[in-house]
Motif scaffolding. Sequence first.
Motif, PDB file in Angstrom:
ATOM      1  N   THR A  53       0.839  -1.201   0.000  1.00  0.00           N
ATOM      2  CA  THR A  53       0.000   0.000   0.000  1.00  0.00           C
ATOM      3  C   THR A  53       0.872   1.249   0.000  1.00  0.00           C
ATOM      4  OG1 THR A  53      -1.792  -1.100   1.171  1.00  0.00           O
ATOM      5  CG2 THR A  53      -1.756   1.285   1.301  1.00  0.00           C
ATOM      6  N   GLN A  54       0.523   2.195  -0.848  1.00  0.00           N
ATOM      7  CA  GLN A  54       1.208   3.494  -0.876  1.00  0.00           C
ATOM      8  C   GLN A  54       0.765   4.263   0.363  1.00  0.00           C
ATOM      9  OE1 GLN A  54       3.441   4.560  -2.917  1.00  0.00           O
ATOM     10  NE2 GLN A  54       3.398   6.766  -2.946  1.00  0.00           N
ATOM     11  N   ARG A  55       1.695   4.571   1.258  1.00  0.00           N
ATOM     12  CA  ARG A  55       1.346   5.237   2.516  1.00  0.00           C
ATOM     13  C   ARG A  55       1.994   6.617   2.585  1.00  0.00           C
ATOM     14  NH1 ARG A  55      -0.516   0.629   5.499  1.00  0.00           N
ATOM     15  NH2 ARG A  55       0.563  -1.229   4.969  1.00  0.00           N
ATOM     16  N   VAL A  75      -3.611  10.873   2.592  1.00  0.00           N
ATOM     17  CA  VAL A  75      -3.635  12.189   1.959  1.00  0.00           C
ATOM     18  C   VAL A  75      -2.527  12.317   0.913  1.00  0.00           C
ATOM     19  CG1 VAL A  75      -3.416  14.680   2.383  1.00  0.00           C
ATOM     20  CG2 VAL A  75      -4.703  13.244   3.975  1.00  0.00           C
ATOM     21  N   GLY A  76      -1.345  11.741   1.176  1.00  0.00           N
ATOM     22  CA  GLY A  76      -0.221  11.841   0.256  1.00  0.00           C
ATOM     23  C   GLY A  76      -0.387  11.066  -1.035  1.00  0.00           C
ATOM     24  N   SER A  77      -1.468  10.289  -1.167  1.00  0.00           N
ATOM     25  CA  SER A  77      -1.759   9.595  -2.427  1.00  0.00           C
ATOM     26  C   SER A  77      -2.628  10.440  -3.352  1.00  0.00           C
ATOM     27  CB  SER A  77      -2.466   8.259  -2.155  1.00  0.00           C
ATOM     28  OG  SER A  77      -1.578   7.365  -1.527  1.00  0.00           O
ATOM     29  N   SER A  78      -3.173  11.537  -2.835  1.00  0.00           N
ATOM     30  CA  SER A  78      -4.031  12.397  -3.656  1.00  0.00           C
ATOM     31  C   SER A  78      -3.172  13.277  -4.556  1.00  0.00           C
ATOM     32  CB  SER A  78      -4.921  13.267  -2.768  1.00  0.00           C
ATOM     33  OG  SER A  78      -4.136  14.243  -2.097  1.00  0.00           O
ATOM     34  N   LYS A  79      -3.750  13.724  -5.669  1.00  0.00           N
ATOM     35  CA  LYS A  79      -3.013  14.611  -6.579  1.00  0.00           C
ATOM     36  C   LYS A  79      -2.662  15.926  -5.897  1.00  0.00           C
ATOM     37  CE  LYS A  79      -4.241  13.072 -11.192  1.00  0.00           C
ATOM     38  NZ  LYS A  79      -4.844  13.431 -12.471  1.00  0.00           N
ATOM     39  N   PHE A  81      -1.875  16.521  -2.725  1.00  0.00           N
ATOM     40  CA  PHE A  81      -0.847  16.428  -1.678  1.00  0.00           C
ATOM     41  C   PHE A  81       0.144  15.297  -1.946  1.00  0.00           C
ATOM     42  CE2 PHE A  81      -4.609  18.287   0.297  1.00  0.00           C
ATOM     43  CZ  PHE A  81      -4.075  19.418   0.884  1.00  0.00           C
ATOM     44  N   LEU A  82       0.382  14.979  -3.201  1.00  0.00           N
ATOM     45  CA  LEU A  82       1.196  13.828  -3.583  1.00  0.00           C
ATOM     46  C   LEU A  82       2.571  13.844  -2.927  1.00  0.00           C
ATOM     47  CD1 LEU A  82       0.957  11.329  -5.403  1.00  0.00           C
ATOM     48  CD2 LEU A  82       2.067  12.657  -7.201  1.00  0.00           C
ATOM     49  N   THR A  83       2.950  12.703  -2.311  1.00  0.00           N
ATOM     50  CA  THR A  83       4.273  12.537  -1.718  1.00  0.00           C
ATOM     51  C   THR A  83       4.949  11.345  -2.376  1.00  0.00           C
ATOM     52  OG1 THR A  83       3.507  11.055   0.033  1.00  0.00           O
ATOM     53  CG2 THR A  83       3.497  13.416   0.517  1.00  0.00           C
ATOM     54  N   ASP A  84       6.235  11.170  -2.091  1.00  0.00           N
ATOM     55  CA  ASP A  84       6.974  10.072  -2.720  1.00  0.00           C
ATOM     56  C   ASP A  84       6.741   8.730  -2.028  1.00  0.00           C
ATOM     57  OD1 ASP A  84       8.518  10.303  -0.423  1.00  0.00           O
ATOM     58  OD2 ASP A  84      10.136  11.354  -1.437  1.00  0.00           O
ATOM     59  N   ASP A 139       8.812   8.630   5.659  1.00  0.00           N
ATOM     60  CA  ASP A 139      10.120   9.273   5.681  1.00  0.00           C
ATOM     61  C   ASP A 139       9.970  10.769   5.483  1.00  0.00           C
ATOM     62  OD1 ASP A 139      12.731   9.991   5.632  1.00  0.00           O
ATOM     63  OD2 ASP A 139      13.232   8.972   3.772  1.00  0.00           O
ATOM     64  N   GLU A 140       9.580  11.423   6.538  1.00  0.00           N
ATOM     65  CA  GLU A 140       9.531  12.880   6.566  1.00  0.00           C
ATOM     66  C   GLU A 140      10.816  13.282   7.274  1.00  0.00           C
ATOM     67  OE1 GLU A 140       6.565  15.055   6.130  1.00  0.00           O
ATOM     68  OE2 GLU A 140       5.347  13.466   5.273  1.00  0.00           O
TER      69      GLU A 140
END
Length: 198
Positions: A53-55, A75-79, A81-84, A139-140
């Motif tokens: 799962t992309q977390r 939230v980071g999977s949305s366009k 707020f996209l994160t790596d 990994d923030e």
Amino acid sequence: MFEPNDEVELTYPESTLVEANTTFRRRRLQIREIRDLITDPITPEEYLRRPLTQRSRYLLTAYDKDSKSWRQFYVGSSKEFLTDGRLRIALYEKGGTSPQKIVSRSFEATRRDRIALARAVKEMQEKDLAGLELRIVPDESRVLKQQADKPKSAQPKAAKPKLVKEAFARKDSAACAVKAPAMSRRMTASSPLVAPPF
């Protein structure tokens, strides 16, 4: 910042598996809970249940107004707020809300790295962790470094999750109340959901 009961719109993928070729669609959500995966990190059991799962840092439990069901959204999977989607292994004190030590490299959001992370988690479960608990965190790097560098007396007992408000659509209309089914129990990241999106 997102708050419980906020109504938001996110452009969210149909599948949140790493390396998935997926389509996005607009979702209208009413937020119930926000989980910050640094102050309330992923347990090894949660991670191993769904390693691909992309977390990201924030997990929303929200009522999807279009599908009329409770779901969970990273939230980071949305366009918007996209994160790596990189993850690390950390050690926490029992009941702690910040990492005491980061004990792994950064694992990328690829199938190969997620399987490597699962192996590393299983290996570390066998080790004596001197009373600390094994957790998986997003990994923030800047946030994790600040948390791990804080003296123990300065670390908060409980932190309220916060999210930087950038560019998301929000409905402020109080006239349109959402009729959502009652939740029978407190949901967590590992709670079974009806037709989960991931």
